[in-house]
Design an enzyme around this catalytic site. Sequence first.
Site, mmCIF file in Angstrom:
data_model
loop_
_atom_site.group_PDB
_atom_site.id
_atom_site.type_symbol
_atom_site.label_atom_id
_atom_site.label_comp_id
_atom_site.label_asym_id
_atom_site.label_seq_id
_atom_site.Cartn_x
_atom_site.Cartn_y
_atom_site.Cartn_z
ATOM 1 N N GLU A 5 0.902 -1.149 0.012
ATOM 2 C CA GLU A 5 -0.174 -0.013 0.036
ATOM 3 C C GLU A 5 0.718 1.191 -0.063
ATOM 4 O O GLU A 5 0.548 2.306 -0.618
ATOM 5 C CB GLU A 5 -1.077 -0.017 1.210
ATOM 6 C CG GLU A 5 -1.898 -1.040 1.138
ATOM 7 C CD GLU A 5 -3.023 -1.091 -0.122
ATOM 8 O OE1 GLU A 5 -2.932 -0.144 -0.686
ATOM 9 O OE2 GLU A 5 -3.162 -2.285 -0.602
ATOM 10 N N ASP A 8 1.954 -12.986 1.762
ATOM 11 C CA ASP A 8 3.161 -11.789 2.286
ATOM 12 C C ASP A 8 4.455 -12.699 2.188
ATOM 13 O O ASP A 8 5.618 -12.273 2.086
ATOM 14 C CB ASP A 8 2.910 -11.729 3.729
ATOM 15 C CG ASP A 8 1.933 -10.491 3.873
ATOM 16 O OD1 ASP A 8 1.292 -10.147 3.038
ATOM 17 O OD2 ASP A 8 1.988 -9.860 5.064
HETATM 18 ZN ZN LIG Z 1 -2.826 -2.684 -4.508
#
Ligand SMILES: [Zn+2]
Length: 314
Positions: free
Chosen positions: A223, A286
């Site tokens: 992000e 992740d």
């Molecule tokens: Zn994104």
Amino acid sequence: MPENETDETTPAHRVCGTMPVHRRLLTEDPSYAVARDAVENRAFAFEQGLRTPARVGVTVIPVVVHVVHHTSEQDIGDAQILSQIDVLNQDYRMLNADVSQVPTVWQPLVADCRIEFRLASQDPDGAPTGGITRTRTATDTFGMDDAIKFTSGGGQDAWPADQYLNFWVAPRLEDPSVGEILGYAQFPGGPTATDGVVIAHTFVGTTGTARAPFHLGRTATHEVGHWLNLFHIWGDDGQGCSGSDFVADTPNAGGPNFGTPAFPHVTCNNAPDGDMFVNYMDYTDDVGMFMFTQGQAARMDATLEGPRSSFLTL
Ligand SMILES: [Zn+2]
């Protein structure tokens, strides 16, 4: 995670709300569209090598984390927040241990983005702060309408976006059009009152309430990449081959990759190496993402010398 915690779910694969928010802002705010043109022209010049970064050394971004919680468990601890800052500092400096897993063919492309993150030590009034705000809310699930970014909306007002990366931690994020999402960001060039990233608490950091397979802090790496003007690596055109992330050294890819794919995953005539699904701007778990490229770093340089240049002089 307490064993009696059963009221929250985890999406089967990564979903990010940044592009729907981008499209909404383009519709709502004509000045955003104008600003985005300038941001992209600068990014293109840097990525093409037509402009050379003047920025030297490492740029430090002060971060304010706004924990907006509906339950006590969602009021995540300082250790979980600090674990997130640590991950950002590894990933944006190419210091993450798993960078060694980048396939050999792409290792020359891995970039040290020369950006570090620190919890803010001064609040907007100049008073000492730990860089964390905590807000109890009546809202148990926020959407992508940015209500969480306003005290009047059940969230917490932003700190000045030219001095801080605002990082809202949400109880839960869900949108009727896309279901549950892990987080979303606002690209550079948008309204200052909503500038920053939003991530649900179960996908923040590496400890506390962080939940597999999004428990290594990579949602924030992704992000913040958007906040620094990176697009998704497949170009956000569904499964098509015509979309672009406007970065030449990331292979043209069909659609997002999920989970932990096996190398190579070939789409869009990108054989033999295939999609760069180990990139932070794909949709893998992740544990499966561990690099930015030189071209992506050039776009971040453009951002830090353009729409976010205020961070160079703090
Ligand atoms: Zn994104």
